[in-house]
Design an enzyme around this catalytic site. Structure first.
Site, PDB file in Angstrom:
ATOM      1  N   ARG A 162      18.483 -21.745  17.214  1.00  0.00           N
ATOM      2  CA  ARG A 162      18.837 -22.416  18.481  1.00  0.00           C
ATOM      3  C   ARG A 162      18.130 -21.842  19.703  1.00  0.00           C
ATOM      4  NH1 ARG A 162      23.475 -22.051  15.607  1.00  0.00           N
ATOM      5  NH2 ARG A 162      24.055 -24.021  14.626  1.00  0.00           N
ATOM      6  N   LYS A 185       7.577 -28.835  28.215  1.00  0.00           N
ATOM      7  CA  LYS A 185       7.644 -29.943  27.261  1.00  0.00           C
ATOM      8  C   LYS A 185       7.072 -29.450  25.937  1.00  0.00           C
ATOM      9  CE  LYS A 185       7.390 -34.133  30.071  1.00  0.00           C
ATOM     10  NZ  LYS A 185       6.646 -35.380  30.278  1.00  0.00           N
ATOM     11  N   GLU A 244      -7.599 -33.445  34.026  1.00  0.00           N
ATOM     12  CA  GLU A 244      -6.227 -33.151  34.483  1.00  0.00           C
ATOM     13  C   GLU A 244      -6.261 -32.355  35.790  1.00  0.00           C
ATOM     14  OE1 GLU A 244      -3.739 -34.553  32.904  1.00  0.00           O
ATOM     15  OE2 GLU A 244      -4.267 -34.748  30.784  1.00  0.00           O
ATOM     16  N   LYS A 297       1.546 -28.045  39.391  1.00  0.00           N
ATOM     17  CA  LYS A 297       2.442 -28.410  38.296  1.00  0.00           C
ATOM     18  C   LYS A 297       3.765 -27.665  38.422  1.00  0.00           C
ATOM     19  CE  LYS A 297       3.217 -29.759  33.710  1.00  0.00           C
ATOM     20  NZ  LYS A 297       2.721 -30.045  32.378  1.00  0.00           N
ATOM     21  N   GLU A 327      11.840 -34.914  34.293  1.00  0.00           N
ATOM     22  CA  GLU A 327      11.137 -36.167  34.588  1.00  0.00           C
ATOM     23  C   GLU A 327      12.045 -37.346  34.908  1.00  0.00           C
ATOM     24  OE1 GLU A 327       7.521 -36.662  32.315  1.00  0.00           O
ATOM     25  OE2 GLU A 327       7.519 -38.814  32.705  1.00  0.00           O
ATOM     26  N   ARG A 351       8.102 -35.883  38.590  1.00  0.00           N
ATOM     27  CA  ARG A 351       7.275 -35.415  37.464  1.00  0.00           C
ATOM     28  C   ARG A 351       6.466 -36.555  36.845  1.00  0.00           C
ATOM     29  NH1 ARG A 351       8.762 -30.761  32.924  1.00  0.00           N
ATOM     30  NH2 ARG A 351       6.741 -30.829  31.903  1.00  0.00           N
ATOM     31  N   ASN A 397       1.618 -38.529  35.287  1.00  0.00           N
ATOM     32  CA  ASN A 397       1.100 -39.524  34.343  1.00  0.00           C
ATOM     33  C   ASN A 397       0.060 -40.447  34.948  1.00  0.00           C
ATOM     34  OD1 ASN A 397       2.702 -38.751  32.095  1.00  0.00           O
ATOM     35  ND2 ASN A 397       4.463 -39.672  33.108  1.00  0.00           N
ATOM     36  N   HIS A 447      -2.460 -42.236  32.756  1.00  0.00           N
ATOM     37  CA  HIS A 447      -2.081 -41.994  31.363  1.00  0.00           C
ATOM     38  C   HIS A 447      -1.665 -43.244  30.605  1.00  0.00           C
ATOM     39  CE1 HIS A 447      -2.543 -37.813  32.333  1.00  0.00           C
ATOM     40  NE2 HIS A 447      -2.096 -37.414  31.162  1.00  0.00           N
ATOM     41  N   HIS A 484      -3.526 -43.762  27.348  1.00  0.00           N
ATOM     42  CA  HIS A 484      -2.899 -43.842  26.016  1.00  0.00           C
ATOM     43  C   HIS A 484      -3.328 -45.111  25.296  1.00  0.00           C
ATOM     44  CE1 HIS A 484       0.498 -40.957  27.409  1.00  0.00           C
ATOM     45  NE2 HIS A 484      -0.518 -40.310  26.888  1.00  0.00           N
ATOM     46  N   HIS A 495      -8.142 -36.728  24.809  1.00  0.00           N
ATOM     47  CA  HIS A 495      -7.106 -37.154  25.748  1.00  0.00           C
ATOM     48  C   HIS A 495      -7.624 -37.179  27.197  1.00  0.00           C
ATOM     49  CE1 HIS A 495      -3.208 -37.504  27.661  1.00  0.00           C
ATOM     50  NE2 HIS A 495      -3.465 -36.397  28.342  1.00  0.00           N
TER      51      HIS A 495
HETATM   52  N1  LIG Z   1       3.505 -30.166  26.828  1.00  0.00           N
HETATM   53  C1  LIG Z   1       2.854 -30.824  27.762  1.00  0.00           C
HETATM   54  O1  LIG Z   1       3.318 -30.925  28.912  1.00  0.00           O
HETATM   55  C2  LIG Z   1       1.546 -31.428  27.425  1.00  0.00           C
HETATM   56  C3  LIG Z   1       0.709 -31.884  28.441  1.00  0.00           C
HETATM   57  C4  LIG Z   1      -0.550 -32.374  28.092  1.00  0.00           C
HETATM   58  C5  LIG Z   1      -0.933 -32.385  26.755  1.00  0.00           C
HETATM   59  N2  LIG Z   1      -0.081 -31.935  25.788  1.00  0.00           N
HETATM   60  C6  LIG Z   1      -0.479 -31.926  24.381  1.00  0.00           C
HETATM   61  O2  LIG Z   1      -1.587 -31.036  24.250  1.00  0.00           O
HETATM   62  C7  LIG Z   1      -2.378 -31.438  23.144  1.00  0.00           C
HETATM   63  C8  LIG Z   1      -3.824 -31.412  23.564  1.00  0.00           C
HETATM   64  O3  LIG Z   1      -4.168 -30.089  23.909  1.00  0.00           O
HETATM   65  P1  LIG Z   1      -5.678 -29.584  23.879  1.00  0.00           P
HETATM   66  O4  LIG Z   1      -6.530 -30.508  24.628  1.00  0.00           O
HETATM   67  O5  LIG Z   1      -5.651 -28.152  24.256  1.00  0.00           O
HETATM   68  O6  LIG Z   1      -6.082 -29.795  22.355  1.00  0.00           O
HETATM   69  P2  LIG Z   1      -6.101 -28.828  21.081  1.00  0.00           P
HETATM   70  O7  LIG Z   1      -4.952 -27.911  21.085  1.00  0.00           O
HETATM   71  O8  LIG Z   1      -6.287 -29.698  19.912  1.00  0.00           O
HETATM   72  O9  LIG Z   1      -7.426 -27.988  21.323  1.00  0.00           O
HETATM   73  C9  LIG Z   1      -8.679 -28.619  21.332  1.00  0.00           C
HETATM   74  C10 LIG Z   1      -9.644 -27.960  20.334  1.00  0.00           C
HETATM   75  O10 LIG Z   1     -10.125 -26.737  20.889  1.00  0.00           O
HETATM   76  C11 LIG Z   1      -9.934 -25.674  19.962  1.00  0.00           C
HETATM   77  N3  LIG Z   1      -9.779 -24.471  20.746  1.00  0.00           N
HETATM   78  C12 LIG Z   1      -8.678 -24.034  21.396  1.00  0.00           C
HETATM   79  N4  LIG Z   1      -8.979 -22.964  22.129  1.00  0.00           N
HETATM   80  C13 LIG Z   1     -10.275 -22.698  21.946  1.00  0.00           C
HETATM   81  C14 LIG Z   1     -11.160 -21.717  22.450  1.00  0.00           C
HETATM   82  N5  LIG Z   1     -10.766 -20.820  23.361  1.00  0.00           N
HETATM   83  N6  LIG Z   1     -12.441 -21.723  22.039  1.00  0.00           N
HETATM   84  C15 LIG Z   1     -12.875 -22.663  21.167  1.00  0.00           C
HETATM   85  N7  LIG Z   1     -12.086 -23.626  20.663  1.00  0.00           N
HETATM   86  C16 LIG Z   1     -10.800 -23.643  21.055  1.00  0.00           C
HETATM   87  C17 LIG Z   1      -8.741 -26.116  19.182  1.00  0.00           C
HETATM   88  O11 LIG Z   1      -8.636 -25.426  17.956  1.00  0.00           O
HETATM   89  C18 LIG Z   1      -9.022 -27.600  19.015  1.00  0.00           C
HETATM   90  O12 LIG Z   1      -9.957 -27.814  17.990  1.00  0.00           O
HETATM   91  C19 LIG Z   1      -1.871 -32.803  22.734  1.00  0.00           C
HETATM   92  O13 LIG Z   1      -1.136 -32.678  21.549  1.00  0.00           O
HETATM   93  C20 LIG Z   1      -0.968 -33.230  23.882  1.00  0.00           C
HETATM   94  O14 LIG Z   1       0.095 -34.060  23.462  1.00  0.00           O
HETATM   95  C21 LIG Z   1       1.128 -31.458  26.107  1.00  0.00           C
HETATM   96 ZN   LIG Z   2      -2.547 -35.608  30.116  1.00  0.00          ZN
END
Ligand SMILES: NC(=O)c1ccc[n+]([C@@H]2O[C@H](COP(=O)([O-])OP(=O)(O)OC[C@H]3O[C@@H](n4cnc5c(N)ncnc54)[C@H](O)[C@@H]3O)[C@@H](O)[C@H]2O)c1
Ligand SMILES: [Zn+2]
Length: 360
Positions: free
Chosen positions: A118, A140, A182, A224, A234, A238, A242, A245, A249, A262
C-alpha cells in the site's frame, strides 16, 4: 545544483537539477528510509548508469530489476516482475524504490511503489529530457491496458526527483527534441518570458549546452511544480499541460504507436491547437508562425501526417479522456504565455483546422 520544491503539504518534495548529481551519496541517503533499496531500470539504461547509481549505495541491501525497454512493456504483466523482486527479497514497508530511466520506467516504478504494501518510498531519477521536465514531477504513475494508454494507475508522489543533466549526453537527438516539445509547451501555456528565452537559446539546447539545459529543465519543472501544487488531481489548471495532446494522441494512435515519438506528435498537435486558436480570434497569424518556427528549430515535425484525414482525426479525438458527453474539448491559447482551460470547440471550426492547417 538547482533545488526546487513541489509544495503539496506533507507530500511535498524537492527536485534537484544539475551536473554530477548521480554521484552524490548524500542526495540518496537523505531520502532513503531503510537498508532495503530496489532499483528499477531497463536494458538500455542499466549498462549506462546502473553502476554509477549503485556506487552510492554500498551500505544498503540493493536489489535491481532490469525490465525490457519500450512503451509496449508498460503493462501490468511487466510490473509483476517488480513485485516478484520485492517479495523475493522480503522487502518491508520501509523499503525504498528507485526508478532509474525515462518516463516509462518512472511511471511503472512509481505505480509499483504506490501498490507494494500500500505504498513505499520512491525516488525518481529521470534519464530522458521528457522525464526530467515532465513525467517525473507531479505524481502521475501507471501502466497501459490493451484498451487504453495509462488507464491503470495512481497519483503517487516521489520523495525526491534527481535530474542529472549529464545523463542527457547519451540520449539521441530525436529523443532530446521530443523532450523540447514539452519544454516549449510550458512557455506557451503560462510563461511568455520563458518562450522568448527559448527562442534565443534553442540552438544551445539542441547542442546540449549544460547551462542552457539546466535553465530549461529548471523553468519547466518550476512551471509544472506550480501547476501541480495548485491542482494535484487535474480538476482544473493541470489540464492546460495537455496543450496539443488531443491532436497528438490522435496522431500517435492513428499512425500506429512508434511512428512518432510522443513529443513529436505533441509538437504537431501544438501547431494545430495554435491554428485553431487563431481561427478563434485569439492568436495572431504572426504568433502562430513564431510557434511553428521555434518547434522546427528544435528539430520537431510540425505538419500532420498526410495519411491521417480529417474524418479519422475527429474519430480519434472523440475518444480523448478530456471529453465530456461526447463533445470534443481542447486546450487552446489566448496568447503566447496563456492557455485556456478545456473549451468546447465548434465542429466546423475544428474541421477547418484539420482541413486547412498543413494540408497544402
Ligand atoms: N507521469 C506523467 O505525468 C507523464 C507525463 C508525460 C509522459 N509520461 C509517460 O512517459 C513515457 C514516455 O517517456 P520517455 O519519453 O522518457 O520515454 P522512454 O522512457 O521510453 O525513454 C525513451 C528511450 O530512451 C531510452 N533512454 C532513457 N534514458 C536514456 C539515456 N540517458 N541515454 C540513452 N537512452 C536513454 C529509453 O530506454 C527509451 O528507449 C510514456 O509512457 C508517457 O505515458 C508520463
Ligand atoms: Zn506529453
Amino acid at each position: 545544483m538547482i533545488h526546487l520544491h513541489v509544495e503539496l503539504g506533507n507530500r511535498s518534495y524537492p527536485i534537484y537539477i544539475g551536473s554530477q548529481l548521480l554521484s552524490q551519496p548524500d542526495l540518496y541517503a537523505a531520502h532513503i528510509k531503510s537498508k532495503q533499496v530496489l532499483i528499477v531500470t531497463n536494458e538500455t539504461v542499466a549498462p549506462l548508469y546502473l553502476d554509477q547509481v549503485r556506487q552510492n549505495l554500498t551500505s544498503y541491501q540493493v536489489e535491481t530489476v532490469i525490465l525490457p525497454d519500450g512503451e509496449q512493456y508498460k503493462t501490468l504483466e511487466t510490473l509483476s516482475r517488480v513485485f516478484d523482486a520485492l517479495l523475493a527479497a522480503r522487502f518491508s514497508r520501509n523499503a525504498t524504490l528507485i526508478a532509474l530511466g525515462g518516463g516509462v520506467i518512472g511511471d511503472m516504478g512509481g505505480f509499483a511503489a504506490a501498490c507494494y504494501q500500500r505504498g513505499i518510498v520512491f525516488l525518481q531519477i529521470p534519464t530522458t529530457l521528457l522525464a526530467q521536465v515532465d513525467s517525473s514531477v507531479g505524481g502521475k504513475t501507471g501502466v497501459n491496458h490493451p484498451l487504453g494508454k495509462n488507464m491503470i494507475g495512481a497519483f503517487y508522489q516521489p520523495q525526491c526527483v534527481l535530474a542529472d543533466t549529464d545523463v542527457l549526453d547519451t540520449l539521441d537527438n530525436r529523443q532530446l527534441a521530443a523532450g523540447l516539445a514539452e519544454v516549449i509547451k510550458y512557455g506557451l501555456i503560462r510563461d511568455a518570458d520563458f518562450f522568448v528565452w527559448l527562442e534565443e537559446n534553442i540552438e544551445a539546447l539542441c547542442a546540449r549546452d549544460k547551462q542552457a539545459l539546466a535553465y530549461a529543465i529548471e523553468h519547466s519543472c518550476r512551471n509544472k511544480a506550480e501547476i501541480v501544487a495548485e491542482d494535484e488531481t487535474e480538476s482544473g489548471v493541470r489540464a492546460t499541460l495537455n496543450l496539443g495532446h488531443t491532436f497528438g494522441h490522435a496522431i500517435e494512435t492513428g499512425t500506429g504507436y512508434g511512428a512518432y515519438l510522443h513529443g513529436e506528435a505533441v509538437a504537431i498537435g501544438i501547431c494545430q491547437a495554435a491554428d485553431l486558436s487563431m481561427r478563434k480570434g485569439w492568436l495572431t497569424e504572426q504568433e502562430v508562425q513564431r510557434i511553428g518556427v521555434l518547434l522546427r528549430r528544435a528539430g520537431l515535425p510540425v505538419i500532420p501526417p498526410a495519411g491521417l484525414d480529417t474524418e479519422r482525426f475527429l474519430e480519434l479525438m472523440a475518444v480523448d479522456k478530456k471529453n465530456l458527453d461526447g463533445q470534443i474539448r481542447l486546450i487552446l491559447l489566448e496568447k503566447i504565455g496563456r492557455a485556456t482551460l478545456p473549451v468546447y470547440v465548434e465542429r466546423t471550426l475544428l474541421e477547418s483546422t484539420l482541413n486547412g492547417y498543413g494540408r497544402n
